[in-house]
Design a protein around this motif. Structure first.
Motif, PDB file in Angstrom:
ATOM      1  N   ILE A 134       3.896  -2.894  -1.969  1.00  0.00           N
ATOM      2  CA  ILE A 134       4.922  -3.687  -3.050  1.00  0.00           C
ATOM      3  C   ILE A 134       4.873  -5.035  -2.404  1.00  0.00           C
ATOM      4  O   ILE A 134       4.785  -5.440  -1.035  1.00  0.00           O
ATOM      5  CB  ILE A 134       6.259  -3.176  -2.499  1.00  0.00           C
ATOM      6  N   LEU A 174       6.812  -8.623  -3.112  1.00  0.00           N
ATOM      7  CA  LEU A 174       7.895  -9.653  -3.864  1.00  0.00           C
ATOM      8  C   LEU A 174       7.388 -11.120  -3.967  1.00  0.00           C
ATOM      9  O   LEU A 174       7.131 -11.703  -2.888  1.00  0.00           O
ATOM     10  CB  LEU A 174       9.077  -9.548  -3.148  1.00  0.00           C
ATOM     11  N   VAL A 176      11.105 -13.672  -5.839  1.00  0.00           N
ATOM     12  CA  VAL A 176      12.056 -12.899  -6.630  1.00  0.00           C
ATOM     13  C   VAL A 176      13.461 -13.630  -6.513  1.00  0.00           C
ATOM     14  O   VAL A 176      14.085 -13.939  -5.533  1.00  0.00           O
ATOM     15  CB  VAL A 176      12.252 -11.463  -6.248  1.00  0.00           C
ATOM     16  N   LEU A 214      19.687  -7.887  -3.260  1.00  0.00           N
ATOM     17  CA  LEU A 214      18.228  -7.851  -3.071  1.00  0.00           C
ATOM     18  C   LEU A 214      17.624  -6.215  -3.314  1.00  0.00           C
ATOM     19  O   LEU A 214      16.567  -5.932  -4.056  1.00  0.00           O
ATOM     20  CB  LEU A 214      17.840  -8.418  -1.622  1.00  0.00           C
ATOM     21  N   ILE A 222      15.139  -4.651  -5.793  1.00  0.00           N
ATOM     22  CA  ILE A 222      13.658  -3.857  -5.518  1.00  0.00           C
ATOM     23  C   ILE A 222      13.774  -2.650  -6.007  1.00  0.00           C
ATOM     24  O   ILE A 222      12.679  -1.739  -6.351  1.00  0.00           O
ATOM     25  CB  ILE A 222      13.756  -3.713  -3.786  1.00  0.00           C
ATOM     26  N   SER A 223      15.080  -1.909  -6.076  1.00  0.00           N
ATOM     27  CA  SER A 223      15.111  -0.563  -6.597  1.00  0.00           C
ATOM     28  C   SER A 223      14.822  -0.347  -8.081  1.00  0.00           C
ATOM     29  O   SER A 223      14.348   0.612  -8.605  1.00  0.00           O
ATOM     30  CB  SER A 223      16.503   0.265  -6.177  1.00  0.00           C
ATOM     31  N   ILE A 280       8.229  -8.122  -8.604  1.00  0.00           N
ATOM     32  CA  ILE A 280       7.830  -7.331  -8.009  1.00  0.00           C
ATOM     33  C   ILE A 280       6.750  -6.657  -8.216  1.00  0.00           C
ATOM     34  O   ILE A 280       6.738  -5.834  -9.469  1.00  0.00           O
ATOM     35  CB  ILE A 280       9.220  -6.253  -7.723  1.00  0.00           C
ATOM     36  N   TYR A 309      17.493   5.912  -2.564  1.00  0.00           N
ATOM     37  CA  TYR A 309      18.383   4.655  -2.273  1.00  0.00           C
ATOM     38  C   TYR A 309      19.677   5.133  -1.806  1.00  0.00           C
ATOM     39  O   TYR A 309      20.532   6.096  -2.366  1.00  0.00           O
ATOM     40  CB  TYR A 309      18.637   3.753  -3.807  1.00  0.00           C
ATOM     41  N   LEU A 313      15.162   3.093   0.418  1.00  0.00           N
ATOM     42  CA  LEU A 313      16.051   1.781   0.400  1.00  0.00           C
ATOM     43  C   LEU A 313      17.470   2.387   1.056  1.00  0.00           C
ATOM     44  O   LEU A 313      17.954   3.333   0.493  1.00  0.00           O
ATOM     45  CB  LEU A 313      16.391   1.228  -0.898  1.00  0.00           C
ATOM     46  N   ILE A 332      13.236  -0.104   3.512  1.00  0.00           N
ATOM     47  CA  ILE A 332      13.772  -1.376   3.337  1.00  0.00           C
ATOM     48  C   ILE A 332      15.171  -1.148   3.614  1.00  0.00           C
ATOM     49  O   ILE A 332      15.876  -0.230   2.947  1.00  0.00           O
ATOM     50  CB  ILE A 332      13.539  -2.005   1.742  1.00  0.00           C
TER      51      ILE A 332
END
Ligand code: ATP
Ligand code: MG
Length: 576
Positions: free
Chosen positions: A334, A336, A339, A376, A380-381, A391, A412, A494, A524
């Motif tokens: 992943i 970023l 962003v 944030l 990301i999710s 992303i 999450y 997450l 994360i």
């Protein structure tokens, strides 16, 4: 209203059934009138006996049967049309509101909107079940009745032609007024339910501050306003039906007068024709008038419906997903790139954030409260779309993938995990997106430290939670979210660590679980505990939405003053 037409087009089969039925209805009305007049003519004018009217009597019975059957068919199809249309609207609304609930509106707000708009959808019922079938009937039946009357006696047709425009004209005027009023009514309803829910939710707080009484008055004022708005709508409705009644009665009177002149003074019309017209004319006005009543209900529904469609069409921050598949056998790479996100026009601004996350990396996001950490994580999710920047997941923009392909790999655990109304088991399975094998749920529960709780509960995993069920403590909710994560076996975890201090036991479980989850996932974490921060591979330190520092704990400690202050102030337990 292009949406209405779209809905009707989708249901064209039912609409054509109604059209066909309306044609049959016209036939049965004319037939009924004709047979009835024939019977009266034969018995009273020609002095015939029962044998003379036996055939028309039987036919009349048949026609009456047909008329009833056709009317029922129209009503039933209308109801089916309404339920189809309502289902479609509900689906679109739910999709819309659930998609937007993490964005610029909170979860409570989403709940309020759902309840208000579901009511509004219910109000559109009469449009499809009443208005649409009535409009179709009122266009078809009077048209053919008019032609029939014109063929029998032209003068009556002229009278009809001169008087009938007053009816639609009248309800157009009334309708405009009612629409305004009914929109007002929906707004009042909106305000009332919003206030009601707010007050119910805050009842404990309000009681503590001895403000409950004031709020009671607020509800009272609000509901009185709703009552007034409803009465206004009803008032217009009653006045309009009275006026419509008056117009049609006067017109029928005119026709009767003209026929009487022809029949008695000029003697150029026979009884049969006169009677036939006198039977058909009221039917004609009846159907026009019913259109007026339907128009009123239609207007009320339209007021509600335009609110619903406004909501559905409101441009909303919602991720537009693509069609790509995401097949993974390890955590994805992943990245970023710059962003950014902004709430509303000039709301809180986050970013730009750039960070590279090779498979299995542990990223901690730290910062004071309100610095944009949860925002944030939402980005990301994929729950909220980024405004600028990208992303990338496996060298491909996140929004190129299919939503479920991505979500299947993500767990999450939010700051305040949501508990649905349902059993404990259902609440855990919901995270998996598949039917778990036997024993899997138990294992997940055990890993998340919830097993003991289920043992204590009388109904175990079948205990009802959420609305109408048992409540859970903050720590228990967090553990439930962990159980969801374990069941899912995600490649990306997450975690939004709760800001409030957890009990030692939950802390221990959380740490152990995260270590286990992180073995096969990219983590994360929005970290508040110094322990979590120090354990991570990289730290993103946010200050008021901006990245104030990025690197390992040692690097940040040496270079970023604010970071040093925050971590030392926390004394190693909790960072605020
Ligand atoms: P905490 O540590 O308290 O959880 P956070 O760093 O997670 O804080 P965010 O939830 O990301 O903070 O919020 C960042 C900022 O964005 C805050 O100033 C908040 O008021 C604002 N914000 C959050 N949600 C919304 C929203 N739905 N609409 C508008 N502004 C929002
Ligand atoms: Mg937060």
């Amino acid at each position: 209203m292009k949406e209405w037409n779209l809905l009707l087009k989708k249901e064209w089969k039912k609409v054509s059934v109604i059209i066909l039925a309306a044609l049959l209805l016209t036939l049965s009305i004319i037939g009924q009138g004709y047979l009835f007049v024939t019977i009266v003519d034969r018995v009273f004018i020609e002095g015939g006996g029962l044998s003379a009217v036996l055939v028309p009597l039987t036919l009349l019975l048949g026609v009456l049967w047909l008329r009833t059957g056709v009317s029922t068919a129209i009503a039933r199809t209308g109801v089916r049309l309404a339920s189809g249309a309502k289902r479609m609207m509900r689906e679109r609304l739910l999709h819309k509101i659930s998609g937007a609930s993490v964005g610029e509106s909170g979860q409570v707000e989403a709940g309020r909107r759902v309840s208000v708009f579901m009511d509004a959808v219910e109000e559109t019922d009469s449009y499809f079940s009443g208005y649409v079938p009535q409009v179709i009937q009122s266009l078809i039946v009077p048209f053919f009745l008019f032609i029939t009357i014109a063929m029998i006696h032209l003068n009556s047709a002229f009278i009809i032609l001169a008087t009938s425009p007053f009816i639609p004209l009248f309800y157009i005027i009334i309708g405009m007024k009612t629409k305004e009023k009914s929109e007002e009514k929906v707004e009042e309803m909106n305000a009332l339910s919003g206030k009601f829910l707010d007050i119910l939710q805050g009842l404990t707080t309000l009681k503590l501050f001895r403000k409950a009484k004031v709020q009671k008055e607020t509800i009272e004022t609000s509901s009185l306003r709703f009552r007034d708005a409803t009465m206004e709508v009803l008032k217009t409705a009653f006045v309009s039906s009275l006026m419509l009644e008056l117009i049609s009665m006067l017109s029928i009177g005119l026709i009767a007068l003209e026929i009487a002149l022809q029949l008695i003074i000029f003697e150029n019309m026979n009884f049969f024709t006169a009677f036939f017209i006198l039977i058909l004319a009221p039917e004609f006005y009846n159907y026009l008038k019913q259109l007026g009543f339907a128009f009123h209900t239609g207007r009320t529904s339209m007021g509600a419906a335009s609110k619903v469609f406004e909501e559905i069409n409101k441009p909303e921050d919602e991720m537009q997903w693509g069609e790509k598949e995401l097949r993974l056998s390890r955590p994805p790479h992943i990245t970023l790139r710059n962003v950014t996100y902004r709430y509303g026009e000039d709301g809180f601004h986050t970013g730009p954030v750039s960070v590279d996350l090779p498979p299995g990396k542990n990223l901690a996001i730290a910062g004071r409260t309100g610095s944009g950490k949860s925002t944030l994580l939402h980005l990301i999710s994929g729950l909220m779309p980024v405004k600028e920047g990208t992303i990338e997941v496996e060298e491909e923009d996140l929004h190129e993938y299919r939503e479920d392909e991505w979500m299947n790999h993500v767990s999450y655990i939010s700051q305040d995990p949501y508990i649905f109304s349902g059993t404990l088991e259902e609440n855990i399975i919901i995270g998996a997106g598949r039917r778990p094998a036997a024993g899997e749920v138990e294992t997940a529960l055990e890993k998340a430290g919830l097993y003991e709780l289920t043992q204590r509960l009388e109904r175990g995993m079948d205990t009802l939670l959420g609305e109408g069920g048992r409540g859970l403590s903050g720590g228990e909710k967090q553990r439930l979210a962990l159980a969801r994560a374990f069941l899912k076996d995600p490649y990306i975890v997450l975690l939004d660590e709760p800001t409030t201090g957890l009990d030692l036991e939950t802390e221990r479980i959380l740490s152990e679980s995260l270590t286990e989850l992180s073995q096969q996932a990219t983590m994360i974490t929005v970290a508040h505990r110094l322990h979590t921060i120090r354990e991570s591979d990289e730290i993103l330190f946010l200050e008021d939405g901006r990245v104030a520092g990025q690197g390992t704990h040692e690097e940040l400690f040496g270079t970023v003053d604010e970071y040093r202050r925050m971590t030392t102030a926390s004394r190693g337990v909790e960072v605020q």
